[in-house]
Design an enzyme around this catalytic site. Structure first.
Site, short mmCIF file in Angstrom:
data_model
loop_
_atom_site.label_atom_id
_atom_site.label_comp_id
_atom_site.label_asym_id
_atom_site.label_seq_id
_atom_site.Cartn_x
_atom_site.Cartn_y
_atom_site.Cartn_z
N GLY A 1 0.84 -1.20 0.00
CA GLY A 1 0.00 0.00 0.00
C GLY A 1 0.87 1.25 0.00
O GLY A 1 2.01 1.25 -0.49
N ASP B 1 1.58 -8.49 -1.47
CA ASP B 1 0.27 -7.98 -1.03
C ASP B 1 -0.78 -9.03 -1.36
O ASP B 1 -0.55 -9.92 -2.19
CB ASP B 1 -0.06 -6.65 -1.73
CG ASP B 1 -1.05 -5.80 -0.94
OD1 ASP B 1 -0.63 -4.80 -0.33
OD2 ASP B 1 -2.26 -6.15 -0.91
N ASN C 1 0.13 -0.67 12.64
CA ASN C 1 -0.39 -0.21 13.93
C ASN C 1 -1.44 -1.14 14.50
O ASN C 1 -2.12 -1.83 13.73
CB ASN C 1 -0.99 1.20 13.77
CG ASN C 1 0.09 2.26 13.84
OD1 ASN C 1 0.91 2.24 14.74
ND2 ASN C 1 0.07 3.19 12.89
N ARG D 1 9.28 14.22 13.07
CA ARG D 1 8.21 15.22 13.09
C ARG D 1 8.60 16.38 14.00
O ARG D 1 8.47 17.55 13.64
CB ARG D 1 6.90 14.57 13.58
CG ARG D 1 6.29 13.70 12.52
CD ARG D 1 4.96 13.09 12.94
NE ARG D 1 4.41 12.43 11.75
CZ ARG D 1 3.70 11.30 11.78
NH1 ARG D 1 3.43 10.71 12.93
NH2 ARG D 1 3.25 10.78 10.67
N HIS E 1 4.10 4.36 20.72
CA HIS E 1 3.73 5.09 19.51
C HIS E 1 2.23 5.40 19.55
O HIS E 1 1.44 4.86 18.80
CB HIS E 1 4.07 4.23 18.28
CG HIS E 1 3.86 4.92 16.98
ND1 HIS E 1 4.38 6.16 16.69
CD2 HIS E 1 3.20 4.54 15.85
CE1 HIS E 1 4.05 6.51 15.46
NE2 HIS E 1 3.32 5.54 14.93
N1 LIG Z 1 4.57 2.74 12.60
C1 LIG Z 1 4.38 3.81 11.86
O1 LIG Z 1 5.02 4.82 12.05
C2 LIG Z 1 3.39 3.76 10.73
C3 LIG Z 1 3.40 4.76 9.75
C4 LIG Z 1 2.53 4.65 8.67
C5 LIG Z 1 1.61 3.61 8.60
N2 LIG Z 1 1.60 2.71 9.62
C6 LIG Z 1 0.66 1.59 9.59
O2 LIG Z 1 1.00 0.74 8.50
C7 LIG Z 1 -0.18 0.09 8.03
C8 LIG Z 1 -0.30 0.30 6.53
O3 LIG Z 1 -0.51 1.67 6.26
P1 LIG Z 1 -0.67 2.17 4.73
O4 LIG Z 1 -0.84 3.63 4.78
O5 LIG Z 1 0.41 1.59 3.90
O6 LIG Z 1 -2.07 1.47 4.37
P2 LIG Z 1 -2.59 1.02 2.93
O7 LIG Z 1 -4.03 0.71 3.07
O8 LIG Z 1 -2.17 1.98 1.89
O9 LIG Z 1 -1.80 -0.34 2.65
C9 LIG Z 1 -1.98 -1.51 3.40
C10 LIG Z 1 -1.80 -2.67 2.46
O10 LIG Z 1 -1.84 -3.88 3.21
C11 LIG Z 1 -2.39 -4.84 2.35
N3 LIG Z 1 -2.82 -6.04 3.08
C12 LIG Z 1 -3.93 -6.21 3.84
N4 LIG Z 1 -3.95 -7.46 4.33
C13 LIG Z 1 -2.85 -8.09 3.88
C14 LIG Z 1 -2.31 -9.38 4.05
N5 LIG Z 1 -2.93 -10.30 4.80
N6 LIG Z 1 -1.13 -9.67 3.44
C15 LIG Z 1 -0.50 -8.75 2.69
N7 LIG Z 1 -0.96 -7.51 2.49
C16 LIG Z 1 -2.12 -7.18 3.08
C17 LIG Z 1 -3.54 -4.12 1.67
O11 LIG Z 1 -3.98 -4.80 0.50
C18 LIG Z 1 -2.89 -2.78 1.39
O12 LIG Z 1 -2.30 -2.75 0.09
C19 LIG Z 1 -1.32 0.67 8.86
O13 LIG Z 1 -1.61 -0.18 9.95
C20 LIG Z 1 -0.78 1.99 9.35
O14 LIG Z 1 -1.42 2.42 10.53
C21 LIG Z 1 2.46 2.76 10.66
#
Ligand SMILES: NC(=O)c1ccc[n+]([C@@H]2O[C@H](COP(=O)([O-])OP(=O)(O)OC[C@H]3O[C@@H](n4cnc5c(N)ncnc54)[C@H](O)[C@@H]3O)[C@@H](O)[C@H]2O)c1
Length: 311
Positions: free
Chosen positions: A10, A32, A119, A150, A174
């Protein structure tokens, strides 16, 4: 050439691949569940390599077998926040996804180091460590580099000083209880709390704590991804180049800061074996109280996870 596999192609996963490819650090695999999407993004990115002059392969796939032999597995699969949601609201939806990503990748890369982003971050790192029964060196959560970046960006905007002169340390969980340290954070060696007036500093601390939510509210769907993925690229580089670089990361505590059996943000040294060492700061009583409050919130989420998954 090293190999890094990113689960979740994603916004965060694909942008991580972009930053990593630019650094020419490793061959990359994007996995994915959505068919065609990781393949399409990877092909597009691969075709940008001749333009920027980087020799790396980028493969998109729906098959975990393609991740075999990875040095690092980055987990970004799962739902991001929507406006009004806390990171903890994602627990039940993302525990299944991260659990599967962790166990499936380990089958093909038994020696990999895990960097987790999904998360609620600290608890998803905890899940990865427990399910895969890994030593703590091999599971690291990405939070602190982002939260600190940030704060660094806000301090640079406020002061007009180069971001390169600004070091900030945001520790703890976090979540909204994260702990931006104002004494250890500094501008060219001058503690922030000596450099900035108290009201300006407090505004920066508050904005840092809510930094992720500010972007979620602006985007309306999805959450931040440029800075989080830049952070994970820096962590990956520190590992693969064996830099012994100290970065704020979510790490598994075994007595440090008086905490045990919890993933929590602290400065950690990263090198080829993963998380090499946790650095313990001397905290003043106010900071220690904030630390304990943040740890209690993370512990609650760990306990909620244990009700959902047998670990
Ligand atoms: N720790 C941090 O600082 C931080 C920062 C940004 C995002 N995040 C977290 O990362 C996660 C993803 O965020 P994003 O913005 O990329 O979301 P997004 O929706 O753009 O991408 C998530 C991807 O995961 C895929 N997915 C879902 N289930 C799956 C599985 N079983 N196997 C493989 N892929 C799968 C989806 O198809 C999607 O493409 C969220 O939980 C977000 O909160 C954490």
């Amino acid at each position: 050439m090293n190999k890094i596999s990113i689960v979740g192609a994603g916004m965060t996963g694909a942008t991580t691949a972009h930053w990593l490819a630019e650094r020419e650090l490793a061959n990359l695999v994007l996995v994915d569940v959505v068919e065609g999407m990781p393949q399409g993004k990877s092909l597009d990115m691969l075709q940008s390599m001749p333009v920027i002059g980087r020799d790396v392969s980028i493969l998109g796939t729906n098959d975990y077998a393609d991740t075999a032999g990875s040095d690092i597995i980055i987990i970004t699969a799962g739902l991001p926040r929507k406006p009004g949601m806390s990171r903890d609201d994602l627990l039940s939806a993302n525990a299944d996804v991260v659990g599967k990503a962790a166990t499936e990748t380990l089958k093909h890369s038994p020696d990999a180091i895990y960097v987790v982003l999904t998360n609620p971050l600290d608890t998803m790192a905890y899940l990865t460590l427990k399910l895969n029964k890994l030593p703590r060196e091999r599971v690291i959560g990405q939070a602190g580099v982002l939260d600190s970046a940030r704060m660094r960006a806000f301090v640079a905007q406020e002061t007009g000083v180069s971001v390169e002169n600004i070091q900030c340390y945001v520790l703890g969980g976090h979540g909204d209880e994260m702990v931006p340290l104002t004494h250890h954070s500094n501008i060219a060696g001058i503690p922030l709390r000596d450099y900035l007036p108290a009201d300006k500093l407090e505004a920066i601390v508050n904005r840092t704590r809510k930094g992720g939510g500010e972007i979620v509210n602006l985007l309306k769907s999805g959450s931040a991804y440029y800075a989080p993925s830049a952070a994970v690229a820096q962590m990956s580089e520190a590992i693969l180049k064996d830099k012994h670089l100290i970065l704020p990361c979510s790490v598994y505590m075994q007595g440090e800061y008086g905490l045990s059996d919890i993933f929590f943000g602290a400065p950690a040294m990263l090198g080829r074996s993963g998380m090499e060492k946790i650095i313990e700061y001397k905290l003043d009583p106010d900071e220690k109280a904030l630390f304990d409050k943040s740890a209690a919130a993370v512990k609650d989420t760990h306990e909620a996870l244990k009700k959902l998954v047998k670990i």
